[in-house]
Design a protein around this motif. Structure first.
Motif, PDB file in Angstrom:
ATOM      1  N   TYR A  37      37.811  38.718  30.329  1.00  0.00           N
ATOM      2  CA  TYR A  37      37.604  38.635  31.758  1.00  0.00           C
ATOM      3  C   TYR A  37      37.735  37.181  32.189  1.00  0.00           C
ATOM      4  O   TYR A  37      37.656  36.270  31.365  1.00  0.00           O
ATOM      5  N   GLN A  39      36.699  34.439  35.682  1.00  0.00           N
ATOM      6  CA  GLN A  39      36.052  34.247  36.963  1.00  0.00           C
ATOM      7  C   GLN A  39      36.422  32.873  37.506  1.00  0.00           C
ATOM      8  O   GLN A  39      36.115  31.854  36.888  1.00  0.00           O
ATOM      9  N   GLU A  46      36.918  39.285  36.973  1.00  0.00           N
ATOM     10  CA  GLU A  46      37.940  40.312  36.904  1.00  0.00           C
ATOM     11  C   GLU A  46      38.399  40.527  35.476  1.00  0.00           C
ATOM     12  O   GLU A  46      38.424  39.596  34.665  1.00  0.00           O
ATOM     13  N   ALA A  61      45.687  43.142  33.611  1.00  0.00           N
ATOM     14  CA  ALA A  61      45.753  42.970  35.048  1.00  0.00           C
ATOM     15  C   ALA A  61      47.204  42.753  35.463  1.00  0.00           C
ATOM     16  O   ALA A  61      47.981  42.113  34.749  1.00  0.00           O
TER      17      ALA A  61
END
Length: 117
Positions: A37, A39, A46, A61
């Motif tokens: 993830y 940030q 995310e 993503a």
């Protein structure tokens, strides 16, 4: 007891590459779904990339698809994130996550990635 330690972050120019590592201990690594993830300041954390157990299913993503690659080495209890073609918008703190169930959900301390000229 459970420890996730990220490394490999740093400052890189746009278009450059970095390889992040996350070394896990205190858990049965091979049965955990591992994720990266990130940030960025002022933004929510995310999901960047995820790799499942054993079969190695991955997802990314949309913003990093084709540029980043997640992989794992169960023998080394380590998950990696190879980041190529880095962009300024990739600048964030990157976190390693190990997930099995709600009661077995662990996070690393994060490593800073800064993409700037």
């Amino acid at each position: 007891q459970v420890q996730l330690v990220e490394s490999g972050g740093g400052l890189v120019q746009p278009g450059g590459s970095l390889r992040l590592s996350c070394a896990a201990s205190g858990l049965t690594f091979s049965i955990y779904t591992m994720s990266w993830y990130r940030q960025a300041p002022g933004k929510e954390r995310e999901l960047v990339a995820r790799i499942r157990t054993f079969g190695g299913y991955t997802n990314y993503a949309d913003s990093v698809k084709g540029r980043f690659t997640i992989s794992r080495d169960d023998a080394k209890n380590t998950v990696y994130l190879q980041m190529n073609g880095l962009k300024p918008e990739d600048t964030a703190v990157y976190y390693c996550n190990a997930f099995l169930q709600k009661s077995n959900d662990y996070w690393g301390q994060g490593t800073q990635v800064t993409v700037s000229s």
